[in-house]
Design a protein around this motif. Structure first.
Motif, PDB file in Angstrom:
ATOM      1  N   ALA A  17      46.135 -62.861  64.837  1.00 55.73           N
ATOM      2  CA  ALA A  17      45.723 -62.791  63.378  1.00 55.73           C
ATOM      3  C   ALA A  17      46.165 -63.842  62.571  1.00 55.73           C
ATOM      4  CB  ALA A  17      46.383 -61.419  62.614  1.00 55.73           C
ATOM      5  N   LEU A  22      49.786 -68.405  60.043  1.00 50.16           N
ATOM      6  CA  LEU A  22      50.275 -68.815  58.826  1.00 50.16           C
ATOM      7  C   LEU A  22      52.087 -68.861  58.850  1.00 50.16           C
ATOM      8  CD1 LEU A  22      47.957 -67.036  56.295  1.00 50.16           C
ATOM      9  CD2 LEU A  22      48.414 -69.646  56.584  1.00 50.16           C
ATOM     10  N   ALA A  23      52.566 -67.605  59.603  1.00 51.36           N
ATOM     11  CA  ALA A  23      53.869 -67.514  59.408  1.00 51.36           C
ATOM     12  C   ALA A  23      54.447 -68.408  60.485  1.00 51.36           C
ATOM     13  CB  ALA A  23      54.205 -66.164  60.267  1.00 51.36           C
ATOM     14  N   ALA A  70      47.359 -64.414  59.824  1.00 57.65           N
ATOM     15  CA  ALA A  70      48.717 -64.052  59.238  1.00 57.65           C
ATOM     16  C   ALA A  70      49.881 -64.451  60.001  1.00 57.65           C
ATOM     17  CB  ALA A  70      49.018 -62.554  59.006  1.00 57.65           C
ATOM     18  N   ASP A  71      49.710 -64.267  61.516  1.00 59.72           N
ATOM     19  CA  ASP A  71      50.851 -64.779  62.428  1.00 59.72           C
ATOM     20  C   ASP A  71      50.708 -66.250  62.683  1.00 59.72           C
ATOM     21  OD1 ASP A  71      52.054 -62.471  64.115  1.00 59.72           O
ATOM     22  OD2 ASP A  71      49.771 -61.923  63.800  1.00 59.72           O
ATOM     23  N   ASP A 131      64.059 -70.608  64.665  1.00 58.01           N
ATOM     24  CA  ASP A 131      62.846 -69.713  64.264  1.00 58.01           C
ATOM     25  C   ASP A 131      61.566 -70.495  64.853  1.00 58.01           C
ATOM     26  OD1 ASP A 131      64.299 -67.969  63.230  1.00 58.01           O
ATOM     27  OD2 ASP A 131      63.881 -68.611  61.144  1.00 58.01           O
ATOM     28  N   GLU A 147      54.386 -71.546  58.402  1.00 57.66           N
ATOM     29  CA  GLU A 147      55.463 -71.618  57.364  1.00 57.66           C
ATOM     30  C   GLU A 147      56.834 -72.037  57.891  1.00 57.66           C
ATOM     31  OE1 GLU A 147      55.840 -68.990  54.318  1.00 57.66           O
ATOM     32  OE2 GLU A 147      54.083 -69.432  53.452  1.00 57.66           O
ATOM     33  N   THR A 148      57.131 -71.437  59.166  1.00 53.11           N
ATOM     34  CA  THR A 148      58.257 -71.850  59.697  1.00 53.11           C
ATOM     35  C   THR A 148      58.543 -73.238  59.988  1.00 53.11           C
ATOM     36  OG1 THR A 148      57.590 -70.543  61.617  1.00 53.11           O
ATOM     37  CG2 THR A 148      59.946 -70.022  61.005  1.00 53.11           C
TER      38      THR A 148
END
Lengths: 365, 265
Positions: free
Chosen positions: A219, A224-225, A221-222, A204, A228-229
């Motif tokens: 963004a 952050l994603a 959000a991206d 991932d 998180e991975t």
């Protein structure tokens, strides 16, 4: 350093001086063509030649003036006013020259000269000069557009470079090897389920790193994603030793940030801070908006023995990489500070201009 | 029995799928193929219900194989892919889902469930009725956790979100965390679906704590919880989550999410 770069851009953003003048010549040609039907009538040839020469003479100072206004970033309306007034004065001068020619050549007695006559029949000269200004603006605008495209291409190349370097630096070999090592340990212990989970997470993460190649900003959000991975892998590796504290302000998920900004900072904090401790360590990530700025602060515990010394030096490459990319993306508009906390931890602060991703297309400022 | 064929040019990749399929009682593997051409003739002969097929193979790609079959002979497909983005064309070729390599067990189970449902639909057997969640008493409404030597009871409504941690789960209550000896899977079944929802393979969230949702480029989404914690939601959970955030009743979306995900094993 910076002013030099600025003037470079300024110099490049307008076409060479002779180009608009050359571009203005078709107007001169028009003047000649328009003059053709009246040639031979009275003293028309002399007048027209005078006006043509005057036009050719005026466009040199006019070009200089227009450029001067651009350079001083004069607002559009003010520029239009100044240019209209100047060109009007120039056409008045033309008429005056014409009148003078008539008087000198004796076609018209000086007694018949009327001041009001100077203000009539300006259209030919004035329109030609205005048209010239318009052509100049178009040529300059076109040059600027080219320049912008060029800059953007250059930027893309830089981003590519940064991405490659990011992959090399930030996906550090030891992170990869440590993860593989952890997986092999899980396999050896027959903890197959966990091993396969870890492999999936590593997959991932690699995919997410490769996905972010559309532009130099994503963004929040991206980002952050992606982070998180990455954190999922570290959580599995470090378990209880990693304590995370998030503080994400409201309405920030669509804020634009450089891709691969947060993840490398987090990795840095974990690798040089938390992972070196025997006790549990806290990583606090705070992302808030302060006025028109987006502020990120990462603060982590470090090894108690060497609070200020080893950690900053070892992490210098990663941090420098981020600093350089910020410098390229937001020249003069970013803030970046990294240093030991007074109580022994380490802290990185980044601030950027707050901009929202209006869509997915990138629009560099 | 669902008759399945597995097509991938790498033997290890094929066996990875076959081993996972072997755990399923209602599935039988009737063929495996290492390239597109062999697969094409094999599929025409055996007529499986479902194929797991690799997108990228030397010679014919997975989509090429599916496209080469006449529509009435085309099996349902679950695509396997390492990095390709999922082609829209795949939907026209009866792909029900796609799996990224390396394969996640949970996603594998989901994809298979999706195929099961689609097959049931296709053979017009009504899907098995699902018991409506009408027994509020059976939902877990508090947790007991150990803090040092004492046991602390936490109301379920205090818990903001729950994170998977191997066979354990971490409860996030304000600034504190508590470890619970229970898998996320089990918790998902025991928690009231009106309050809690799974958003990711490793996270359950209390629905009223979600304050923001931002879609990501890859069709996942990022959530922000009231406490300022960002949390990733995978695409498979987003639809039911959106429904729930819009205020749809539990029963409506319950059918969508938890059932499909908890019915494995």
């Amino acid at each position: 350093m910076k002013p030099a770069a600025d003037s470079d851009i300024e110099a490049l953003s307008s076409p060479p001086f002779w180009l608009p003048i050359l571009a203005g010549l078709p107007i001169g040609l028009c003047l000649i063509v328009m003059a053709l039907p009246v040639l031979g009538h009275g003293h028309a040839t002399a007048y027209r030649t005078l006006y043509l020469l005057a036009f050719l003479m005026w466009i040199v100072p006019l070009t200089a003036l227009q450029r001067g206004l651009w350079r001083r970033r004069t607002p559009l309306w003010a520029m239009a006013l100044v240019l209209l007034a100047t060109t009007y004065l120039m056409s008045l001068a033309n008429n005056a020259l014409g009148a003078a020619l008539a008087v000198i050549a004796g076609w018209q007695p000086a007694s018949e000269f009327e001041w009001t006559g100077l203000f009539s029949g300006l259209d030919g000269c004035w329109l030609a000069l205005i048209a010239f200004c318009a052509i100049h603006a178009v040529v300059a605008y076109y040059a600027q557009l080219k320049q912008e495209q060029h800059r953007r291409l250059h930027m893309t190349a830089l981003v590519r470079d940064a991405e490659l370097r990011a992959l090399r630096y930030q996906l550090r070999p030891h992170f990869l090897f440590n993860t593989l090592n952890a997986i092999s340990a899980l396999v050896a212990e027959n903890r197959n389920r966990e091993a396969s989970d870890m492999i999936v997470r590593l997959g991932d993460f690699l995919r997410a790193t490769l996905d972010g190649s559309q532009g130099h900003e994503v963004a929040l959000a991206d980002e952050l994603a992606l982070t998180e991975t990455y954190l999922e892998i570290e959580k599995a590796r470090l378990g209880e030793r990693l304590r995370l504290k998030w503080q994400l302000g409201p309405d920030l998920l669509s804020a634009r940030v450089p891709c691969l900004l947060l993840q490398p900072l987090v990795e840095n904090a974990i690798h040089h801070g938390i992972a070196r401790r025997t006790a549990a360590g806290e990583l606090e990530i705070r992302i808030v908006r302060e006025g028109d700025r987006l502020c990120l602060r990462l603060s982590n515990d470090t090894e108690p023995a060497s609070p200020a010394d080893a950690a900053p030096r070892a992490s210098a490459i990663g941090l420098r990489n981020i600093r350089e990319r910020l410098q390229k993306l937001y020249p003069g508009e970013h803030g970046f500070e990294a240093g030991p906390r007074p109580d022994g931890g380490f802290e990185v602060r980044v601030s950027l201009p707050f901009r929202e991703a209006s869509g997915l297309q990138d629009a560099s400022a | 029995m669902i008759r399945v064929a597995v097509i991938d040019d790498e033997p290890l990749a094929r066996s990875g799928v076959i081993v996972r399929l072997a755990r399923q009682a209602d599935v039988t593997v009737i063929g495996e193929y290492g390239d597109g051409a062999a697969a094409l003739s094999g599929l025409r002969e055996l007529r499986p219900d479902l194929v797991f097929i690799d997108m990228r193979m030397p010679g014919m790609s997975g989509l090429d194989v599916l496209a080469a079959l006449p529509a009435h002979e085309r099996p349902m497909a679950i695509l396997l892919t390492a990095y390709d983005s999922f082609a829209v064309r795949a939907f026209e070729l009866r792909a029900v889902d796609y799996l990224l390599k390396p394969i996640d067990d949970e996603r594998f189970a989901e994809a298979l469930d999706r195929a099961r449902q689609a097959l049931a639909w296709r053979t017009s057997v009504p899907p098995a009725p699902v018991a409506a969640p009408d027994e509020p008493a059976r939902w877990l409404n508090r947790f007991c956790v150990r803090v040092g030597r004492k046991t602390v009871y936490l109301a379920a409504t205090e818990v903001e979100w729950i994170e998977a941690d191997g066979d354990y789960a971490t409860l996030h209550v304000g600034d504190k965390t508590h470890l619970l000896r229970e898998s996320l899977q089990r918790l998902c079944e025991r928690l009231d679906p009106a309050l809690f929802m799974r958003v990711h393979r490793s996270a359950i969230v209390r629905i009223d704590c979600v304050t923001e949702l931002q879609p990501l480029a890859n069709r996942d989404a990022m959530l922000r919880l009231r406490s300022g914690t960002p949390l990733r939601a995978s695409r498979t959970y987003i639809e039911p989550l959106l429904g729930r955030l819009r205020g749809e009743s539990v029963a409506q979306s319950y059918l969508h999410d938890c059932v499909g995900k908890t019915s494995r094993d």
